[in-house]
Design a protein around this motif. Structure first.
Motif, PDB file in Angstrom:
ATOM      1  N   CYS A 137      -2.546  75.483  28.690  1.00 54.52           N
ATOM      2  CA  CYS A 137      -1.837  76.496  27.909  1.00 54.52           C
ATOM      3  C   CYS A 137      -2.044  77.856  28.553  1.00 54.52           C
ATOM      4  CB  CYS A 137      -2.356  76.524  26.473  1.00 54.52           C
ATOM      5  SG  CYS A 137      -1.409  77.612  25.370  1.00 54.52           S
ATOM      6  N   ASP A 138      -1.013  78.703  28.547  1.00 56.16           N
ATOM      7  CA  ASP A 138      -1.125  80.036  29.141  1.00 56.16           C
ATOM      8  C   ASP A 138      -0.812  81.143  28.140  1.00 56.16           C
ATOM      9  OD1 ASP A 138       1.604  79.550  28.981  1.00 56.16           O
ATOM     10  OD2 ASP A 138       1.884  79.375  31.150  1.00 56.16           O
ATOM     11  N   MET A 139      -0.928  80.859  26.833  1.00 59.54           N
ATOM     12  CA  MET A 139      -0.803  81.933  25.850  1.00 59.54           C
ATOM     13  C   MET A 139      -1.997  82.887  26.005  1.00 59.54           C
ATOM     14  SD  MET A 139       0.714  80.378  22.285  1.00 59.54           S
ATOM     15  CE  MET A 139      -0.471  79.062  22.070  1.00 59.54           C
ATOM     16  N   VAL A 187      -2.193  67.547  21.515  1.00 54.78           N
ATOM     17  CA  VAL A 187      -2.411  68.681  20.618  1.00 54.78           C
ATOM     18  C   VAL A 187      -1.294  69.704  20.823  1.00 54.78           C
ATOM     19  CG1 VAL A 187      -3.897  70.678  20.190  1.00 54.78           C
ATOM     20  CG2 VAL A 187      -4.905  68.413  20.471  1.00 54.78           C
ATOM     21  N   SER A 188      -0.822  70.277  19.728  1.00 59.49           N
ATOM     22  CA  SER A 188       0.117  71.402  19.773  1.00 59.49           C
ATOM     23  C   SER A 188      -0.632  72.658  19.348  1.00 59.49           C
ATOM     24  CB  SER A 188       1.302  71.170  18.833  1.00 59.49           C
ATOM     25  OG  SER A 188       2.132  70.130  19.300  1.00 59.49           O
ATOM     26  N   ALA A 189      -0.660  73.663  20.206  1.00 57.07           N
ATOM     27  CA  ALA A 189      -1.304  74.942  19.896  1.00 57.07           C
ATOM     28  C   ALA A 189      -0.222  75.995  19.691  1.00 57.07           C
ATOM     29  CB  ALA A 189      -2.237  75.361  21.031  1.00 57.07           C
ATOM     30  N   PHE A 190      -0.415  76.841  18.688  1.00 57.70           N
ATOM     31  CA  PHE A 190       0.566  77.863  18.344  1.00 57.70           C
ATOM     32  C   PHE A 190      -0.080  79.250  18.356  1.00 57.70           C
ATOM     33  CE2 PHE A 190       2.339  74.025  16.544  1.00 57.70           C
ATOM     34  CZ  PHE A 190       3.710  74.159  16.742  1.00 57.70           C
ATOM     35  N   GLY A 191       0.739  80.271  18.616  1.00 55.82           N
ATOM     36  CA  GLY A 191       0.225  81.629  18.574  1.00 55.82           C
ATOM     37  C   GLY A 191       1.320  82.660  18.761  1.00 55.82           C
ATOM     38  N   ARG A 219       4.461  77.974  21.404  1.00 51.32           N
ATOM     39  CA  ARG A 219       3.754  76.689  21.322  1.00 51.32           C
ATOM     40  C   ARG A 219       3.403  76.173  22.715  1.00 51.32           C
ATOM     41  NH1 ARG A 219       6.786  70.992  20.210  1.00 51.32           N
ATOM     42  NH2 ARG A 219       5.019  69.648  19.756  1.00 51.32           N
ATOM     43  N   CYS A 220       2.208  75.616  22.847  1.00 50.48           N
ATOM     44  CA  CYS A 220       1.804  74.842  24.018  1.00 50.48           C
ATOM     45  C   CYS A 220       1.494  73.427  23.556  1.00 50.48           C
ATOM     46  CB  CYS A 220       0.536  75.412  24.660  1.00 50.48           C
ATOM     47  SG  CYS A 220       0.715  76.983  25.508  1.00 50.48           S
ATOM     48  N   THR A 221       1.756  72.468  24.398  1.00 48.34           N
ATOM     49  CA  THR A 221       1.449  71.072  24.076  1.00 48.34           C
ATOM     50  C   THR A 221       0.711  70.431  25.239  1.00 48.34           C
ATOM     51  OG1 THR A 221       3.475  70.910  22.759  1.00 48.34           O
ATOM     52  CG2 THR A 221       2.410  68.856  23.371  1.00 48.34           C
ATOM     53  N   GLY A 222      -0.349  69.693  24.933  1.00 44.23           N
ATOM     54  CA  GLY A 222      -1.090  69.024  25.995  1.00 44.23           C
ATOM     55  C   GLY A 222      -2.167  68.126  25.427  1.00 44.23           C
ATOM     56  N   THR A 223      -2.823  67.414  26.314  1.00 44.57           N
ATOM     57  CA  THR A 223      -3.904  66.515  25.923  1.00 44.57           C
ATOM     58  C   THR A 223      -5.225  67.271  25.888  1.00 44.57           C
ATOM     59  OG1 THR A 223      -2.775  64.622  26.915  1.00 44.57           O
ATOM     60  CG2 THR A 223      -5.146  64.395  26.512  1.00 44.57           C
ATOM     61  N   ALA A 224      -5.940  67.179  24.773  1.00 46.73           N
ATOM     62  CA  ALA A 224      -7.231  67.849  24.630  1.00 46.73           C
ATOM     63  C   ALA A 224      -8.300  67.101  25.427  1.00 46.73           C
ATOM     64  CB  ALA A 224      -7.628  67.915  23.161  1.00 46.73           C
ATOM     65  N   PRO A 237       4.913  79.849  31.734  1.00 46.84           N
ATOM     66  CA  PRO A 237       5.831  78.707  31.654  1.00 46.84           C
ATOM     67  C   PRO A 237       5.403  77.627  30.679  1.00 46.84           C
ATOM     68  CG  PRO A 237       4.555  78.644  33.695  1.00 46.84           C
ATOM     69  CD  PRO A 237       4.280  79.967  33.068  1.00 46.84           C
ATOM     70  N   LYS A 238       4.112  77.562  30.340  1.00 41.82           N
ATOM     71  CA  LYS A 238       3.647  76.544  29.405  1.00 41.82           C
ATOM     72  C   LYS A 238       3.853  76.948  27.948  1.00 41.82           C
ATOM     73  CE  LYS A 238       0.050  74.915  32.585  1.00 41.82           C
ATOM     74  NZ  LYS A 238       0.750  73.665  32.944  1.00 41.82           N
ATOM     75  N   SER A 239       4.129  78.239  27.709  1.00 39.51           N
ATOM     76  CA  SER A 239       4.285  78.758  26.345  1.00 39.51           C
ATOM     77  C   SER A 239       5.766  78.812  25.984  1.00 39.51           C
ATOM     78  CB  SER A 239       3.677  80.156  26.247  1.00 39.51           C
ATOM     79  OG  SER A 239       2.320  80.145  26.635  1.00 39.51           O
ATOM     80  N   LYS A 240       6.165  77.984  25.050  1.00 39.49           N
ATOM     81  CA  LYS A 240       7.570  77.878  24.686  1.00 39.49           C
ATOM     82  C   LYS A 240       7.806  78.415  23.268  1.00 39.49           C
ATOM     83  CE  LYS A 240       8.281  75.450  28.472  1.00 39.49           C
ATOM     84  NZ  LYS A 240       8.995  76.030  29.638  1.00 39.49           N
ATOM     85  N   PRO A 241       8.857  79.203  23.048  1.00 37.33           N
ATOM     86  CA  PRO A 241       9.174  79.625  21.693  1.00 37.33           C
ATOM     87  C   PRO A 241       9.394  78.418  20.789  1.00 37.33           C
ATOM     88  CG  PRO A 241      10.427  80.912  23.284  1.00 37.33           C
ATOM     89  CD  PRO A 241       9.763  79.802  24.060  1.00 37.33           C
ATOM     90  N   TRP A 242       8.817  78.476  19.599  1.00 34.43           N
ATOM     91  CA  TRP A 242       8.965  77.372  18.659  1.00 34.43           C
ATOM     92  C   TRP A 242      10.331  77.467  17.978  1.00 34.43           C
ATOM     93  CZ3 TRP A 242       7.923  72.744  17.511  1.00 34.43           C
ATOM     94  CH2 TRP A 242       8.121  72.231  16.226  1.00 34.43           C
ATOM     95  N   ARG A 243      11.152  76.431  18.148  1.00 31.22           N
ATOM     96  CA  ARG A 243      12.502  76.416  17.594  1.00 31.22           C
ATOM     97  C   ARG A 243      12.673  75.329  16.544  1.00 31.22           C
ATOM     98  NH1 ARG A 243      13.032  81.320  19.154  1.00 31.22           N
ATOM     99  NH2 ARG A 243      13.694  81.691  21.306  1.00 31.22           N
TER     100      ARG A 243
END
Length: 310
Positions: free
Chosen positions: A252-254, A218-222, A236-241, A89-95
């Motif tokens: 993040c759950d990627m 931070v935005s993490a991508f993969g 994409r996941c977004t959160g505070t580092a 649920p934390k991993s969202k397709p980048w649009r």
């Protein structure tokens, strides 16, 4: 994940053991130095310090073979070969704006299996430098288990290669990763494309920061191998580092395939630009809702510098 699946790495316990071993070795070296005689008439020649960066180089023939290996059909097949379960649920397709700088890094792993990671084109002197995770280049604590047939496809999306494919000619990793699975990051130097164009002239490059304080959004991508995307779309996941165990993490759950993907601070969703401050390294194996990444310090900067000079 196993070595035959898209790349993922150690959990925090193995990370902690690696760092503990490094600390013991450092302490032992200090003790030996303190035990040296104070008054001597001659000092034996000292061995030169080990190069902190290890570099793999691929011949022109190997690079040509790598490009030939990664046909559209093979790329499609490798995505279908692994299913790591439903996308979290934390991993969202980048649009948003297409991220030309972020792409899939295809390679044949040390077991001889096709697989992939995620990587990012960054600003550099040679206009050809790509950042990813060290375990996307070689196994940790195993100097001779290296990956081959490495090709970076920036902006990959559902089989499309809008900016071409770039063969990796050199891959720099920390020697501490090669010997002790510490510092999971890598910098690659890629060839020009088939038209002779340099990577960042085609796809652009992201800024990169070293010695930056941990914190902020931070935005993490993969490109994880979770369904329904199976590596075909950028997530994409977004959160505070936050700091933890000498590294940093974000919620993040990627999973596998996202390894090596960028962490962007100050990310602008309109321009698609940010500052790379880490790369996806490993998930928390006990509560798989955290993504860990290295803090980019002096070792990371030396790795990057070696690649941008290659």
């Amino acid at each position: 994940m196993t070595e035959t699946s898209p790349s993922a790495t150690r959990g925090p316990r193995s990370r902690s053991r690696s760092r503990s071993r490094a600390a013991v070795l450092a302490a032992a070296a200090t003790a030996l130095a303190l035990a040296a005689p104070v008054a001597v008439t001659a000092v034996p020649a000292q061995a030169a310090p080990a190069d902190p960066v290890s570099v793999l180089k691929y011949t022109a023939g190997e690079r040509k073979a790598a490009l030939a290996h990664w046909t559209p059909a093979r790329i499609k097949a490798v995505g279908k070969s692994v299913d790591l379960g439903p996308t979290g649920p934390k991993s969202k397709p980048w649009r948003g704006t297409a991220l030309k700088t972020v792409g899939r890094l295809f390679f044949v792993n040390a077991n001889g299996s096709d697989t992939w990671c995620t990587a990012t084109a960054v600003k550099s002197a040679n206009k050809s430098t790509v950042m990813t995770a060290a375990h996307c280049v070689r196994r940790g604590s195993s100097p001779y288990n290296t990956h081959t047939d490495m090709v970076f496809v920036p902006g990959y999306h559902k089989g499309q290669q809008p900016h071409g494919a770039f063969a990796v000619r050199a891959a720099a990793t920390p020697r501490s990763w090669q010997n002790d699975s510490v510092n999971d990051l890598a910098a690659l130097a890629v060839d020009a494309d088939k038209r002779g164009r340099m990577l960042t002239d085609v796809a652009g490059g992201q800024a990169i920061a070293f010695h930056r304080a941990v914190g902020g959004t931070v935005s993490a991508f993969g490109y994880p191998a979770t369904r329904p995307q199976l590596g075909e779309e950028l997530l994409r996941c977004t959160g505070t580092a936050k700091k933890e165990q000498g590294a940093q993490f974000i919620p993040c759950d990627m999973t596998g395939g996202a390894s090596g993907g960028p962490w962007f601070a100050d990310f602008n969703t309109t321009t698609g630009q940010g500052t790379l401050v880490s790369v996806n390294s490993t998930m928390d194996s006990f509560t798989p809702t955290k993504m860990y990444g290295e803090v980019l310090r002096a070792t990371a900067q030396k790795v990057y510098d070696r690649a941008q000079r290659a």
